[in-house]
Each structure stands twice: as structure tokens, then as C-alpha cells.
Design a protein around this motif. Structure first.
Motif, PDB file in Angstrom:
ATOM      1  N   HIS A 279       0.722  -1.331   0.217  1.00 51.53           N
ATOM      2  CA  HIS A 279       0.069   0.118   0.100  1.00 51.53           C
ATOM      3  C   HIS A 279       0.719   1.385  -0.013  1.00 51.53           C
ATOM      4  N   GLY A 280       1.821   1.107  -0.646  1.00 52.45           N
ATOM      5  CA  GLY A 280       2.999   2.284  -0.454  1.00 52.45           C
ATOM      6  C   GLY A 280       3.772   2.755   0.815  1.00 52.45           C
ATOM      7  N   LEU A 281       3.560   1.944   1.674  1.00 52.41           N
ATOM      8  CA  LEU A 281       3.972   1.988   2.966  1.00 52.41           C
ATOM      9  C   LEU A 281       5.581   1.998   3.286  1.00 52.41           C
ATOM     10  N   VAL A 282       6.020   1.157   2.672  1.00 53.69           N
ATOM     11  CA  VAL A 282       7.560   0.800   2.515  1.00 53.69           C
ATOM     12  C   VAL A 282       8.160   1.774   1.414  1.00 53.69           C
ATOM     13  N   GLY A 283       7.608   2.511   0.584  1.00 56.13           N
ATOM     14  CA  GLY A 283       8.606   3.169  -0.427  1.00 56.13           C
ATOM     15  C   GLY A 283       8.964   2.364  -1.375  1.00 56.13           C
ATOM     16  N   ASN A 284      10.135   2.523  -2.083  1.00 58.92           N
ATOM     17  CA  ASN A 284      10.696   1.905  -2.934  1.00 58.92           C
ATOM     18  C   ASN A 284      12.159   1.133  -2.683  1.00 58.92           C
ATOM     19  N   ILE A 285      11.913   0.593  -1.414  1.00 59.03           N
ATOM     20  CA  ILE A 285      12.953  -0.306  -0.945  1.00 59.03           C
ATOM     21  C   ILE A 285      13.565  -1.294  -1.682  1.00 59.03           C
ATOM     22  N   GLU A 286      14.743  -1.562  -1.909  1.00 59.84           N
ATOM     23  CA  GLU A 286      15.245  -2.563  -2.860  1.00 59.84           C
ATOM     24  C   GLU A 286      15.338  -4.036  -1.829  1.00 59.84           C
ATOM     25  N   PRO A 287      14.673  -5.040  -2.226  1.00 53.94           N
ATOM     26  CA  PRO A 287      14.885  -6.416  -1.303  1.00 53.94           C
ATOM     27  C   PRO A 287      16.289  -6.674  -1.238  1.00 53.94           C
ATOM     28  N   GLU A 288      17.171  -6.549  -1.944  1.00 56.42           N
ATOM     29  CA  GLU A 288      18.746  -6.687  -1.733  1.00 56.42           C
ATOM     30  C   GLU A 288      19.400  -5.936  -0.355  1.00 56.42           C
ATOM     31  N   ARG A 289      18.634  -4.732  -0.306  1.00 61.20           N
ATOM     32  CA  ARG A 289      19.108  -3.903   0.982  1.00 61.20           C
ATOM     33  C   ARG A 289      18.756  -4.463   2.178  1.00 61.20           C
ATOM     34  N   ILE A 290      17.981  -5.370   2.298  1.00 57.89           N
ATOM     35  CA  ILE A 290      17.407  -5.668   3.487  1.00 57.89           C
ATOM     36  C   ILE A 290      17.662  -7.190   3.653  1.00 57.89           C
ATOM     37  N   ALA A 291      18.317  -7.980   2.680  1.00 55.82           N
ATOM     38  CA  ALA A 291      18.434  -9.398   2.664  1.00 55.82           C
ATOM     39  C   ALA A 291      19.197  -9.992   3.865  1.00 55.82           C
ATOM     40  N   ASN A 292      20.308  -9.302   4.142  1.00 56.23           N
ATOM     41  CA  ASN A 292      21.242  -9.711   4.974  1.00 56.23           C
ATOM     42  C   ASN A 292      21.269  -9.019   6.439  1.00 56.23           C
ATOM     43  N   LEU A 293      20.163  -8.180   7.004  1.00 51.22           N
ATOM     44  CA  LEU A 293      19.988  -7.724   8.085  1.00 51.22           C
ATOM     45  C   LEU A 293      19.633  -8.729   9.250  1.00 51.22           C
ATOM     46  N   SER A 294      20.158  -8.144  10.426  1.00 51.58           N
ATOM     47  CA  SER A 294      19.710  -9.077  11.604  1.00 51.58           C
ATOM     48  C   SER A 294      18.468  -8.714  12.019  1.00 51.58           C
ATOM     49  N   THR A 295      17.737  -9.519  12.786  1.00 51.93           N
ATOM     50  CA  THR A 295      16.378  -9.415  13.168  1.00 51.93           C
ATOM     51  C   THR A 295      15.988  -8.108  13.872  1.00 51.93           C
ATOM     52  N   GLU A 296      17.031  -7.438  14.604  1.00 46.26           N
ATOM     53  CA  GLU A 296      16.769  -6.015  15.139  1.00 46.26           C
ATOM     54  C   GLU A 296      16.964  -5.112  14.222  1.00 46.26           C
ATOM     55  N   GLU A 297      17.827  -5.202  13.236  1.00 47.94           N
ATOM     56  CA  GLU A 297      17.866  -4.235  12.138  1.00 47.94           C
ATOM     57  C   GLU A 297      16.603  -4.355  11.134  1.00 47.94           C
ATOM     58  N   LYS A 298      15.993  -5.415  11.260  1.00 46.79           N
ATOM     59  CA  LYS A 298      14.774  -5.515  10.503  1.00 46.79           C
ATOM     60  C   LYS A 298      13.700  -4.679  11.141  1.00 46.79           C
ATOM     61  N   ILE A 299      13.602  -4.492  12.210  1.00 46.96           N
ATOM     62  CA  ILE A 299      12.570  -3.857  12.952  1.00 46.96           C
ATOM     63  C   ILE A 299      11.832  -2.571  12.307  1.00 46.96           C
ATOM     64  N   PRO A 300      12.905  -1.521  11.918  1.00 54.02           N
ATOM     65  CA  PRO A 300      12.208  -0.306  11.431  1.00 54.02           C
ATOM     66  C   PRO A 300      11.399  -0.823  10.118  1.00 54.02           C
ATOM     67  N   TYR A 301      11.910  -1.647   9.313  1.00 57.49           N
ATOM     68  CA  TYR A 301      11.012  -2.115   8.219  1.00 57.49           C
ATOM     69  C   TYR A 301       9.542  -2.898   8.549  1.00 57.49           C
ATOM     70  N   VAL A 302       9.690  -3.425   9.719  1.00 58.66           N
ATOM     71  CA  VAL A 302       8.684  -4.405  10.104  1.00 58.66           C
ATOM     72  C   VAL A 302       7.604  -3.327  10.441  1.00 58.66           C
ATOM     73  N   LEU A 303       8.067  -2.394  11.381  1.00 60.41           N
ATOM     74  CA  LEU A 303       7.159  -1.081  11.752  1.00 60.41           C
ATOM     75  C   LEU A 303       6.437  -0.595  10.596  1.00 60.41           C
ATOM     76  N   LYS A 304       7.243  -0.195   9.419  1.00 60.67           N
ATOM     77  CA  LYS A 304       6.363   0.391   8.373  1.00 60.67           C
ATOM     78  C   LYS A 304       5.487  -0.674   7.645  1.00 60.67           C
ATOM     79  N   ILE A 305       5.971  -1.873   7.563  1.00 61.45           N
ATOM     80  CA  ILE A 305       5.254  -2.975   6.803  1.00 61.45           C
ATOM     81  C   ILE A 305       3.721  -2.863   7.704  1.00 61.45           C
ATOM     82  N   ILE A 306       4.020  -3.290   8.949  1.00 59.62           N
ATOM     83  CA  ILE A 306       2.727  -3.714   9.824  1.00 59.62           C
ATOM     84  C   ILE A 306       2.171  -2.140  10.375  1.00 59.62           C
ATOM     85  N   GLY A 307       2.979  -1.280  10.885  1.00 61.74           N
ATOM     86  CA  GLY A 307       2.567  -0.139  11.468  1.00 61.74           C
ATOM     87  C   GLY A 307       2.445  -0.081  13.027  1.00 61.74           C
TER      88      GLY A 307
END
Length: 770
Positions: A279-307
Motif C-alpha cells: 500500500h505504499g507504506l515501505v516506499g521503493n525499498i530494494e529487497p537486496e538492501r535488507i536481505a542480510n540484516l539482523s532481526t533487530e535491524e529489520k524492526i524499522p522495516y517491520v514497523l513500516k510494513i505492519i505499522g
């Protein structure tokens, strides 16, 4: 060989079994299958064999004949005839589950599916079930995904399921994945596929045990036919993004369920091929940018996706603790099962073309059923507003009284006593459609039409009959106090809702009302509707004559009875048709349930209507009545032309009847219904004295009356059903077209009712003018 060596050898032998997930099917009518199964039995001496084919065939026969009560003995005989010359072991299919070393005898595919989906009707119509059998759904991620997949398999709301997950079962998964400890270390796709095979060995399942990745993503979505819905339940955010990019390219809708507050996300790329991902909540993030992030590092993206605003407080707390005191985000088994069921439900509706839009939805069970009661739980009831005001009644009374001589005065307390007794009179649905006014030495009875006018009461004539019964009660109560009365019914054409005017007389005379059986006054406070059932008792001819005499004491009133077993069965069917139409029609349904009071508090506040406990219902019947309030569910029932089950309550009620009676008057007019009400009250009071239970079942007669006068407001289906039923009714009760059918009722003998309906207070219905 020591224990360790023996275990190692057994593990090596079981390696193939651990990877098996497809059941093997054997049909003994095929010689090659018979030989293969015989060989398998020789090779696997410890195989468990389950043969419940006879029970399946009995179940099949009973479901194909739902209206019959088939005994076990008769069912077995039908199975024998059904099999004919075929040996039982050659009928159907033998299914071998290698991972469990288990052989099961089942009906073959067509009959298996027919029987297994029988209980889906009519939550799913046969046409819908057939459409769903052609649908393909892919599930990526088998924590929540396992529940979605197995739920779809349970419903058989899909024709093909594709499962993708690279993971194997860990002990820490068993707080939310329904499995067994012997599956630890086994691929999640294998576990889920086996679960589905043990539910339905004929359902097509395709596995991707290494999960989805760049090399197989398109194959997962397209190979063997394009997916109709993709369900994303994986944890990897980069895969989530890749799934959506590719799904959007191929116009495949995506559904995701988070299990925290059951956030359900639907992206209809099939209908909106340019819709922004998430729904446009994550913008134009490239999948490769977050492929190797730790669980903690993914939290900001999770917050964008879920809210962040949609998360539960406990999930927010957990997010803070990730990779500190907990490894990853938590999930509870109850939330996973709840969310998986919700996801399966939405996917089914998407595949049926019923849910055709994108959106985000929170089906939070804690919000639906909160820990603390909602603030509006004790809101006051919406009490019906009376049509007549004190000022309006006074003006009408003054118009009628103008130019007339003064009347003998009433003491206000005397008027209150008489009106309180009169208010115990019967009225359809206990609507009590009356208001009284004491003014200028006269007692006026007004029809409070707002209380009685409904689609099931043609021209509110049932309310008029209630006014007649109240007038009869007033007569008896006055005579019991040594008073003489005059009564004028409908004295003014200009005031059609002024039903009667009563005056006190100094002595008996030509203008005084009749003294017919004044001793019946003793029963006024205890006469009641009795809906209790008991064993049928033959109708005593002496009782029949007494009731006919009572009704016939009012000029023009006639009482007809049916009491034979066949006649009672026929009238039960006809009354059931009326009940069916009243419940299934939207407006009739609303009006019917407007009369029902579901709690003691509601009954006490309104002091009208029918308190549910007074209906003397069994727990099952009460639950059934409650479900009949769901008018949204009745839409499908109408579409299917169903609802015969709604006739059963009438059959139960009349099964205990000694007779069913019909009270008629010569013409369909307000005056005849008013006098008919007087006749019904006399008849009812006499019945009470004889120990007879009276239960009005008049809706059918009044619906007939509306249908005979054009059917305004009734559905075409209701008019057609009533038109078909009418000749059957007149064969039982040979009435003439011009006659009024005032009361249809059951006569029986029963114990005293559990309770009686409440009545409005004298202060609510009587206005004493100064």
C-alpha cells in the motif's frame, strides 16, 4: 549389537520414510494394485490396518437421505444393497501412509469428496464448492501458513495447495505449530503435506521444501497453472518484497496475516496491477538492501510494513527486547490458529469473487472481546414511543363529547382498578395496543396503532381484536364491583382509532352491556397464554361445546375445530409455512423480533412483548430462535429457497394439541374484529375454567388476510407460498371469503406456564384528565 548401534541402523532404514509425504493408493478391483498391496503387506508385517468402510457408506446413505431417520439395522441393509455383487474389500480405495506404516480403507475420490464436504452445505453451495475445487493457492511460510493450509484442506476450499518453506521443525516451534515431537527435525512442508494427506489423500499438494528464492519464485507462482491467491506468511522481509513484485507482475493477489492482533493485509494485484507494494507504506525499498540484516535491524522495516500504531502493546514491548532478552518476535498458538482461520476464510471469499478489494483489517479478538466491559454495555433500551399523547386523546374526546349531556362521574381510583384488570387482556405479541382516558365522566379506549401495526397484522386488525378483549375484561371487572356500563364501539368515523367509550349508568337498562357469565371475572387476573407441551389428550366433546357456546354468545362469532390426527398434522404443516415466511422475510423478521425480550431486565423495562423464557423453549429451540435474528444469514436461505427447518416448531407445538380452533366473524371490518376480540376473551376465560391451555397461532390467518387483499409488503415468495397453502387451509376450516379469521389457536392440556408476560403499568396507559 548394543542399543546405540541398533538405533543407528533403524534411523538409516527410516530415512526414506522421513522424506515420504505422498500416500499410495490401491484399488483391489485392479489386479496390479491387488498384487502390489499383497506384496506390501508381506514386507510390512507390523502395518496398522483401519477399515471403517461400512461406517462411511452408512454416513453417505444418511447424508443423501436427510429427511429420513434410518436405523442402524436398516442402514446396514442399505449398505448391503448398495454394494450389490461387489466385495466390500474391493469397494473404494486402500490408502497407505508410509510415514506412519498405516493402511486405511476409504471411499473412492468422488464419494469421499461428496461425503467429506457434505457438512459445508449451505455455508458453501454446491456450485461454490465446485468453483473452489478449481482454485490454486500458494502458501509461503508454514508457521501461520500451516494453519491456513490445513484449514483450507479441512474445508476443501481449494483444488491445489503449493507449500514453500526451507525450515525444519524445532522444539521452539511447538508453541504455535500443531505437530508432534516425533516430527522434530522434519521439514515443515513435509509435516504440513502429511497432515493434509491424512485429511484428504486426493487433494493435490505441491512442495517447495527449499522455500522460494530467485530461481524458483516464478515456478512457484506459475508452474502447473497460475496461482489464484498467494499467501505470504514468511519471516524474511526481502522475500516478502520479491513475492509482491513478482505477484504484481503476473496479477496475482496477495494476502498476509501477522497473528499479532490478527492484522490481515490484502493486496489485489489482480484487480489493481499498478497498486504500490504494501500500500505504499515501505516506499521503493530494494529487497537486496535488507536481505542480510539482523532481526533487530529489520524492526524499522517491520514497523513500516505492519505499522507501529496497529501493534499490540505486548508486541511493541517484545520488539524492544529482540536480540536482548528474546531471540525474535513472539507468536502465540491461539493467535496463529485464530489468524490462520481468518486468512483461510478471506481467501475462500476472494476465490468466490465475494471480496474484491484491497485493504488492511484488524480482527483483534482482544478488541472484539475486551478484558473490561465496554462502557455502553448498560445503555438504556430503546422503548417504543406511544402514538397517542394525553393532549391528543383529550382533544379527540372533547370533539366527540361536544354537545352531549354530562355523564355520571367516575372516581379516578375506580377507573384505575378497572383499567388495570382490562390491561391483562391478550394481545398479539403482548403489544398492548391501548391507551385509556378518563375525562368528563367518560372512559375512552384508544387504539395505539403504533404498537400493533405490522406486516403480519393486516390493517392492525389484530390490535383491534385485542381492544375488544380489553373491553370485555372491563365489562366483567365493572360488573364484579356492582357497576352498570354502557359501551359505544367506534362511535366516530372521524376518529377511527377511538375504539370505545364507556359510561357509568345509575342502573341496569336497555343501554347497559350484557351480564353474560359475570362469574368469569374471577379468571381475569389468572387467564394466560400457555405454551407448554404435554402428551396429547383427546378433545372432550363437552369442552368443545362449552367453548363454542362462549364464543357464540357474541353475535356473529363462530368457532371451528379440527382434532383428528391427520388434520392436526396438516394444520401443523400450514402453520409452519406461516412461521417460515415470517422468519425468512426481512421485514417480517424484524417486526417479529421487535416483540421478543431476551433478558429479565429488558422485559422489566418495556413491560410488553414476549419474554423469551415464557416461550417454554428447549435449549436447542431457543438457540435456533436466536440464530433466526441473523437476517444476513437468512439472505442465503432465501436465495437457496430453503427454510423448511423453520416449520418444525409448529409441528412440535401442535403435536400435543387436543385440537386447533379458528374463531371467525362475518366480515373483515374493525367492528367485527372488535366484537371478535370480545368473543375470544369469553372463550378463553371459559377454557381457563375447564383447565384447558390456549396458545394463539394467528400469524398464518392474518398473513392469509393480507395476501387475499393484494399482499402489499409481502415478498413474491411469501405471496406464492400463502396462495398455495390457502386451499389446504380452507379444506380444514371451510370459511367464506368475506369472513374474518380473528383467532387461530391450539387447545391442549398442560401444566401451568413457567411465567406470564408483564403488562405496562396503569400510569403508562391511563390518563386521568383534570
Amino acid at each position: 549389537m548394543d542399543t546405540g548401534d541398533r538405533l543407528g541402523k533403524r534411523l538409516l532404514e527410516a530415512r526414506y520414510e522421513c522424506e515420504a509425504w505422498r500416500p499410495q493408493l490401491f484399488r483391489l478391483s485392479v489386479s496390479e494394485d491387488r498384487r502390489s498391496l499383497s506384496k506390501l503387506l508381506d514386507e510390512m508385517p507390523g502395518m496398522q490396518v483401519y477399515d471403517a468402510l461400512e461406517e462411511q457408506l452408512i454416513d453417505l446413505i444418511r447424508t443423501r437421505n436427510p429427511s429420513e431417520r434410518i436405523s442402524d439395522l436398516a442402514a446396514r441393509e442399505r449398505v448391503r444393497l448398495y454394494l450389490g455383487e461387489t466385495a466390500p474389500d474391493e469397494y473404494g480405495v486402500w490408502v497407505y501412509y508410509p510415514w506412519a506404516v498405516r493402511l486405511v480403507h476409504l471411499l473412492d475420490e468422488a464419494e469421499f469428496i461428496e461425503l467429506r464436504t457434505n457438512r459445508n452445505k449451505y455455508k458453501l453451495t454446491p456450485e461454490e464448492q465446485a468453483r473452489l475445487a478449481r482454485k490454486r493457492v500458494g502458501v509461503v511460510g508454514l508457521s501461520v501458513g500451516q494453519t491456513v493450509a490445513t484449514t483450507m484442506a479441512l474445508e476443501r476450499s481449494v483444488g491445489e495447495i503449493r507449500l514453500a518453506d526451507f525450515d525444519r521443525l524445532d522444539l521452539s516451534n511447538l508453541n504455535r505449530i500443531r505437530s508432534s515431537v516425533h516430527n522434530l527435525g522434519v521439514s515443515k512442508v513435509l509435516i504440513t503435506a502429511r497432515d493434509i494427506a491424512e485429511i484428504d489423500p486426493f487433494l493435490k499438494v505441491v512442495l517447495y521444501p527449499v522455500g522460494v528464492h530467485d530461481d524458483n519464485l516464478s515456478a512457484f507462482l506459475l508452474r502447473g497453472g497460475k496461482l489464484d491467491v498467494l499467501i505470504d506468511e514468511c519471516d524474511s522481509i526481502d522475500i516478502k518484497l520479491k513475492l509482491r513484485v513478482t505477484a504484481r507482475l503476473h496479477k496475482i493477489p496477495v494476502l498476509m496475516e501477522t497473528s499479532d492482533r490478527s492484522l490481515i493485509d490484502v493486496e489485489r494485484f489482480d484487480l489493481e496491477p499498478t497498486r504500490p507494494i504494501f500500500h505504499g507504506l515501505v516506499g521503493n525499498i530494494e529487497p537486496e538492501r535488507i536481505a542480510n540484516l539482523s532481526t533487530e535491524e529489520k524492526i524499522p522495516y517491520v514497523l513500516k510494513i505492519i505499522g507501529e500504531g496497529t501493534m499490540s502493546s505486548r508486541m511493541v514491548t517484545s520488539m524492544i527486547e529482540i536480540e536482548s532478552t528474546i531471540k525474535t518476535w513472539p507468536q502465540l498458538g491461539s493467535c496463529v490458529v485464530y489468524g490462520g482461520g481468518a486468512a483461510a476464510d478471506i481467501v475462500r471469499r476472494m476465490n468466490l469473487g465475494q471480496m474484491n478489494y484491497s485493504g488492511r483489517f484488524i480482527a483483534d479478538i482482544e478488541n472484539i472481546v475486551p478484558n473490561d466491559p465496554p462502557s455502553g454495555a448498560d445503555m438504556p433500551l430503546d422503548v417504543h414511543v406511544p402514538e397517542w399523547t394525553a393532549e391528543g386523546m383529550e382533544r379527540a374526546a372533547d370533539r366527540w363529547s361536544h354537545g352531549r349531556p354530562a355523564a355520571l362521574a367516575w372516581a379516578p381510583e375506580l377507573a384505575r382498578e378497572l383499567v388495570e384488570v382490562a390491561a391483562r387482556a391478550p394481545s398479539g405479541g403482548n403489544t398492548q395496543p391501548w391507551r385509556w382516558l378518563l375525562r368528563g365522566g367518560r372512559l375512552f379506549l384508544f387504539h395505539e396503532r403504533a404498537r400493533s401495526e405490522s406486516l403480519a397484522d393486516f390493517r392492525a386488525l389484530g390490535g383491534v381484536a385485542a381492544l375488544g378483549a380489553a373491553a370485555e375484561s372491563l365489562r366483567l371487572a365493572a360488573h364484579a364491583r356492582g357497576l352498570e356500563l354502557s359501551q359505544l364501539a367506534f362511535p366516530s368515523a372521524d376518529e377511527p382509532d377511538l375504539a370505545a367509550v364507556f359510561e357509568r349508568l345509575p342502573a341496569a337498562g336497555p343501554g347497559a352491556v350484557s351480564h353474560w357469565h359475570d362469574e368469569l371475572a374471577a379468571a381475569l387476573g389468572v387467564r394466560h397464554t400457555n405454551r407448554k407441551t404435554s402428551a396429547r389428550v383427546p378433545f372432550d366433546p363437552a369442552h368443545q361445546d362449552a367453548l363454542r357456546t362462549a364464543a357464540g354468545s357474541v353475535a356473529g362469532a363462530q368457532l371451528l375445530f379440527v382434532s383428528g390426527e391427520a388434520e392436526l398434522a396438516e394444520i401443523a404443516e400450514l402453520v409452519g409455512i406461516g412461521d417460515q415466511q415470517r422468519i425468512i422475510d426481512d421485514r417480517l423478521n424484524r417486526e417479529m423480533f421487535r416483540e421478543v425480550r431476551w433478558t429479565p431486565e429488558e422485559a422489566e423495562v418495556t413491560r410488553d412483548g414476549i419474554y423469551i423464557d415464557s416461550l417454554e423453549l428447549s435449549a436447542a429451540d431457543r438457540a435456533g430462535l436466536s440464530m433466526c435474528r441473523r437476517r444476513d444469514a437468512l439472505v442465503l436461505l432465501r436465495t437457496l429457497g430453503g427454510g423448511r427447518g423453520l416449520r418444525k416448531s409448529a409441528a412440535k407445538a401442535i403435536a400435543s394439541a387436543s385440537a386447533v380452533g379458528l374463531l371467525t366473524m362475518p366480515r373483515v371490518s374493525a367492528d367485527d374484529f372488535f366484537r371478535g376480540g370480545q368473543a375470544l376473551q369469553r372463550m378463553w376465560l371459559v377454557a381457563h375454567g375447564l383447565g384447558l391451555a390456549i396458545y394463539p397461532m394467528t400469524t398464518l390467518a392474518y398473513m392469509f388476510l393480507r395476501a387475499r387483499h393484494g399482499g402489499e409488503g409481502l415478498s413474491e415468495a411469501a405471496v406464492a407460498a400463502l396462495a398455495e397453502a390457502r386451499p389446504r387451509f380452507t379444506r380444514l376450516f371451510p370459511v367464506q371469503p368475506e369472513q374474518a379469521e380473528v383467532l387461530l389457536f391450539r387447545v391442549s392440556q398442560a401444566e401451568a406456564p413457567t411465567l406470564q408476560s408483564l403488562r405496562r403499568t396503569v400510569e403508562q396507559i391511563l390518563h386521568v384528565s383534570g
